[in-house]
Design a protein around this motif. Structure first.
Motif, PDB file in Angstrom:
ATOM      1  N   TYR A   1     -19.138  11.054   5.385  1.00 37.11           N
ATOM      2  CA  TYR A   1     -19.302  12.246   4.533  1.00 37.11           C
ATOM      3  C   TYR A   1     -19.894  13.422   5.321  1.00 37.11           C
ATOM      4  CZ  TYR A   1     -18.850   8.860   0.670  1.00 37.11           C
ATOM      5  OH  TYR A   1     -18.421   7.892  -0.185  1.00 37.11           O
ATOM      6  N   ARG A   2     -20.792  13.105   6.235  1.00 33.29           N
ATOM      7  CA  ARG A   2     -21.511  14.148   6.962  1.00 33.29           C
ATOM      8  C   ARG A   2     -20.650  14.827   8.025  1.00 33.29           C
ATOM      9  NH1 ARG A   2     -26.965  14.887   7.879  1.00 33.29           N
ATOM     10  NH2 ARG A   2     -27.393  12.870   6.898  1.00 33.29           N
ATOM     11  N   SER A   3     -19.873  14.039   8.783  1.00 31.40           N
ATOM     12  CA  SER A   3     -19.265  14.638   9.970  1.00 31.40           C
ATOM     13  C   SER A   3     -17.833  14.221  10.278  1.00 31.40           C
ATOM     14  CB  SER A   3     -20.134  14.315  11.196  1.00 31.40           C
ATOM     15  OG  SER A   3     -20.264  12.919  11.372  1.00 31.40           O
ATOM     16  N   ALA A   4     -17.241  13.312   9.511  1.00 29.71           N
ATOM     17  CA  ALA A   4     -15.887  12.868   9.850  1.00 29.71           C
ATOM     18  C   ALA A   4     -14.861  13.948   9.530  1.00 29.71           C
ATOM     19  CB  ALA A   4     -15.543  11.582   9.100  1.00 29.71           C
ATOM     20  N   THR A   5     -13.764  13.925  10.261  1.00 28.44           N
ATOM     21  CA  THR A   5     -12.670  14.873  10.068  1.00 28.44           C
ATOM     22  C   THR A   5     -11.349  14.115   9.988  1.00 28.44           C
ATOM     23  OG1 THR A   5     -12.364  15.169  12.455  1.00 28.44           O
ATOM     24  CG2 THR A   5     -13.869  16.694  11.333  1.00 28.44           C
ATOM     25  N   PHE A   6     -10.312  14.818   9.577  1.00 30.25           N
ATOM     26  CA  PHE A   6      -8.974  14.234   9.571  1.00 30.25           C
ATOM     27  C   PHE A   6      -7.966  15.297   9.994  1.00 30.25           C
ATOM     28  CE2 PHE A   6      -9.574  15.995   5.337  1.00 30.25           C
ATOM     29  CZ  PHE A   6      -8.352  16.576   5.015  1.00 30.25           C
ATOM     30  N   GLU A   7      -6.833  14.836  10.506  1.00 28.54           N
ATOM     31  CA  GLU A   7      -5.763  15.727  10.936  1.00 28.54           C
ATOM     32  C   GLU A   7      -4.715  15.840   9.836  1.00 28.54           C
ATOM     33  OE1 GLU A   7      -5.772  17.302  13.932  1.00 28.54           O
ATOM     34  OE2 GLU A   7      -7.737  16.385  14.313  1.00 28.54           O
TER      35      GLU A   7
ATOM     36  N   GLU B   1      -1.452   7.532   9.277  1.00 27.94           N
ATOM     37  CA  GLU B   1      -0.685   6.326   8.996  1.00 27.94           C
ATOM     38  C   GLU B   1      -1.235   5.572   7.790  1.00 27.94           C
ATOM     39  OE1 GLU B   1      -2.190   6.854  12.008  1.00 27.94           O
ATOM     40  OE2 GLU B   1      -0.420   7.759  12.950  1.00 27.94           O
ATOM     41  N   GLY B   2      -2.516   5.784   7.495  1.00 23.58           N
ATOM     42  CA  GLY B   2      -3.153   5.004   6.447  1.00 23.58           C
ATOM     43  C   GLY B   2      -3.150   5.654   5.082  1.00 23.58           C
ATOM     44  N   ARG B   3      -3.034   7.002   5.042  1.00 22.91           N
ATOM     45  CA  ARG B   3      -3.139   7.674   3.747  1.00 22.91           C
ATOM     46  C   ARG B   3      -1.800   7.684   3.014  1.00 22.91           C
ATOM     47  NH1 ARG B   3      -3.144  12.931   7.043  1.00 22.91           N
ATOM     48  NH2 ARG B   3      -5.267  12.265   7.542  1.00 22.91           N
TER      49      ARG B   3
ATOM     50  N   ARG C   1       0.844  -1.186   0.000  1.00 23.50           N
ATOM     51  CA  ARG C   1       0.000   0.000   0.000  1.00 23.50           C
ATOM     52  C   ARG C   1       0.886   1.245   0.000  1.00 23.50           C
ATOM     53  NH1 ARG C   1      -5.274   0.184  -1.137  1.00 23.50           N
ATOM     54  NH2 ARG C   1      -6.021   1.255   0.721  1.00 23.50           N
ATOM     55  N   LYS C   2       0.318   2.383  -0.421  1.00 25.46           N
ATOM     56  CA  LYS C   2       1.108   3.602  -0.598  1.00 25.46           C
ATOM     57  C   LYS C   2       1.200   4.458   0.663  1.00 25.46           C
ATOM     58  CE  LYS C   2       0.091   3.934  -5.546  1.00 25.46           C
ATOM     59  NZ  LYS C   2      -0.544   4.748  -6.617  1.00 25.46           N
ATOM     60  N   SER C   3       0.643   3.985   1.769  1.00 24.22           N
ATOM     61  CA  SER C   3       0.716   4.760   3.010  1.00 24.22           C
ATOM     62  C   SER C   3       2.142   4.739   3.555  1.00 24.22           C
ATOM     63  CB  SER C   3      -0.238   4.176   4.047  1.00 24.22           C
ATOM     64  OG  SER C   3       0.122   2.844   4.354  1.00 24.22           O
ATOM     65  N   GLY C   4       2.367   5.585   4.556  1.00 26.21           N
ATOM     66  CA  GLY C   4       3.703   5.700   5.106  1.00 26.21           C
ATOM     67  C   GLY C   4       4.270   4.386   5.598  1.00 26.21           C
ATOM     68  N   ALA C   5       3.435   3.561   6.230  1.00 25.77           N
ATOM     69  CA  ALA C   5       3.894   2.278   6.761  1.00 25.77           C
ATOM     70  C   ALA C   5       4.094   1.231   5.671  1.00 25.77           C
ATOM     71  CB  ALA C   5       2.895   1.756   7.795  1.00 25.77           C
ATOM     72  N   GLN C   6       3.523   1.459   4.490  1.00 26.96           N
ATOM     73  CA  GLN C   6       3.615   0.553   3.352  1.00 26.96           C
ATOM     74  C   GLN C   6       3.290  -0.902   3.722  1.00 26.96           C
ATOM     75  OE1 GLN C   6       7.579   1.436   1.688  1.00 26.96           O
ATOM     76  NE2 GLN C   6       6.533   2.590   0.104  1.00 26.96           N
ATOM     77  N   PRO C   7       2.094  -1.143   4.261  1.00 29.15           N
ATOM     78  CA  PRO C   7       1.729  -2.527   4.598  1.00 29.15           C
ATOM     79  C   PRO C   7       1.544  -3.356   3.336  1.00 29.15           C
ATOM     80  CG  PRO C   7      -0.176  -1.101   4.754  1.00 29.15           C
ATOM     81  CD  PRO C   7       1.000  -0.204   4.504  1.00 29.15           C
TER      82      PRO C   7
ATOM     83  N   LEU D   1     -11.564   5.150   2.360  1.00 30.11           N
ATOM     84  CA  LEU D   1     -11.852   6.378   3.106  1.00 30.11           C
ATOM     85  C   LEU D   1     -11.376   6.260   4.551  1.00 30.11           C
ATOM     86  CD1 LEU D   1     -15.440   7.192   1.770  1.00 30.11           C
ATOM     87  CD2 LEU D   1     -13.266   8.205   1.060  1.00 30.11           C
ATOM     88  N   THR D   2     -11.542   5.086   5.138  1.00 27.48           N
ATOM     89  CA  THR D   2     -11.054   4.859   6.505  1.00 27.48           C
ATOM     90  C   THR D   2      -9.548   5.066   6.569  1.00 27.48           C
ATOM     91  OG1 THR D   2     -12.848   3.279   6.915  1.00 27.48           O
ATOM     92  CG2 THR D   2     -10.954   3.205   8.397  1.00 27.48           C
ATOM     93  N   ASP D   3      -8.840   4.562   5.562  1.00 17.17           N
ATOM     94  CA  ASP D   3      -7.393   4.767   5.516  1.00 17.17           C
ATOM     95  C   ASP D   3      -7.044   6.242   5.386  1.00 17.17           C
ATOM     96  OD1 ASP D   3      -6.710   2.121   5.778  1.00 17.17           O
ATOM     97  OD2 ASP D   3      -6.345   1.766   3.651  1.00 17.17           O
ATOM     98  N   LEU D   4      -7.773   6.962   4.542  1.00 14.52           N
ATOM     99  CA  LEU D   4      -7.449   8.368   4.303  1.00 14.52           C
ATOM    100  C   LEU D   4      -7.627   9.235   5.551  1.00 14.52           C
ATOM    101  CD1 LEU D   4      -8.836   9.280   0.753  1.00 14.52           C
ATOM    102  CD2 LEU D   4      -6.457   9.180   1.501  1.00 14.52           C
ATOM    103  N   MET D   5      -8.491   8.824   6.446  1.00 16.08           N
ATOM    104  CA  MET D   5      -8.714   9.611   7.662  1.00 16.08           C
ATOM    105  C   MET D   5      -7.564   9.483   8.653  1.00 16.08           C
ATOM    106  SD  MET D   5     -12.804   9.405   8.457  1.00 16.08           S
ATOM    107  CE  MET D   5     -12.977   7.639   8.319  1.00 16.08           C
ATOM    108  N   SER D   6      -6.690   8.511   8.423  1.00 17.24           N
ATOM    109  CA  SER D   6      -5.584   8.266   9.348  1.00 17.24           C
ATOM    110  C   SER D   6      -4.262   8.710   8.728  1.00 17.24           C
ATOM    111  CB  SER D   6      -5.517   6.771   9.677  1.00 17.24           C
ATOM    112  OG  SER D   6      -4.268   6.426  10.227  1.00 17.24           O
TER     113      SER D   6
END
Length: 201
Positions: free
Chosen positions: A182-188, A142-144, A28-34, A135-140
């Motif tokens: 879509y309605r209320s989630a946020t990311f840092e 470590e996952g994006r 995967r293309k995230s920082g951890a590259q799982p 989308l779950t990955d993108l919110m983290s």
């Protein structure tokens, strides 16, 4: 008459092993590259989880297609390989979930939006779970994927909603999870908090 549960479990594990071999050189293309296989396994697990409308008895073919959904698009696996090992139903679902690599990136994204309402219910289930996993990955952090800007992340959420809006009728359970994101989630990002979907309607 459906197959015995033990047969289904055995076939599902064999499918997971087959997909793991197909994706063995991918990360995967995230920082951890799982290992890449974690994504299709997550997609299948979302379809089988209690929050999914397929729970408690998700069809084996849908779970198999979820595990295999990126094989034709992203590995050496061919349509014929799938037909010979998994049969026409699983192969059809996988092909419905595969982008046409002859199109450029923007054309492929538009094609997903245009085709979503016209896919089989089986493929719609996989599409919903695929997007929910991404989308779950993108919110983290470590996952994006590394280096994604706030704008790129939000653009993905906006696009994903346009795709899933065309599939959501088949699985209200996954649809509710997506709508909450879509309605209320946020990311840092960069020490600040942003809405995942800045223009939710």
């Amino acid at each position: 008459m459906s197959a015995p549960a033990s047969t289904n479990v055995s076939e599902l594990l064999a499918t997971a092993h087959w997909a793991a071999l197909a994706h063995s050189q991918q990360r995967r293309k995230s920082g951890a590259q799982p290992a890449y296989i974690q994504h299709p396994l997550h997609v299948a697990s979302l379809l089988a989880a209690p929050a999914s409308s397929l729970h408690p008895d998700p069809p084996l073919e849908v779970l198999q297609a979820a595990i295999l959904h990126d094989t034709v698009e992203d590995t050496h696996v061919t349509e014929q390989d799938l037909l010979e090992r998994f049969g026409p139903v699983v192969t059809r679902i996988v092909l419905e979930c595969s982008d046409d690599k002859d199109l450029n990136k923007e054309q492929r994204k538009q094609a997903q939006i245009d085709s979503a309402p016209h896919k089989s219910d089986q493929a719609k289930h996989v599409k919903l779970a695929d997007k929910l996993s991404n989308l779950t990955d993108l919110m983290s952090p470590e996952g994006r994927p590394a280096g994604w800007s706030v704008k790129r992340i939000q653009e993905y959420f906006i696009w994903a909603k346009r795709v899933t809006d065309g599939c959501v009728d088949v699985n209200p359970g996954l649809g509710a999870q997506l709508d909450e994101i879509y309605r209320s989630a946020t990311f840092e990002h960069g020490g600040k908090t942003y809405p995942c979907h800045p223009h939710y309607e």
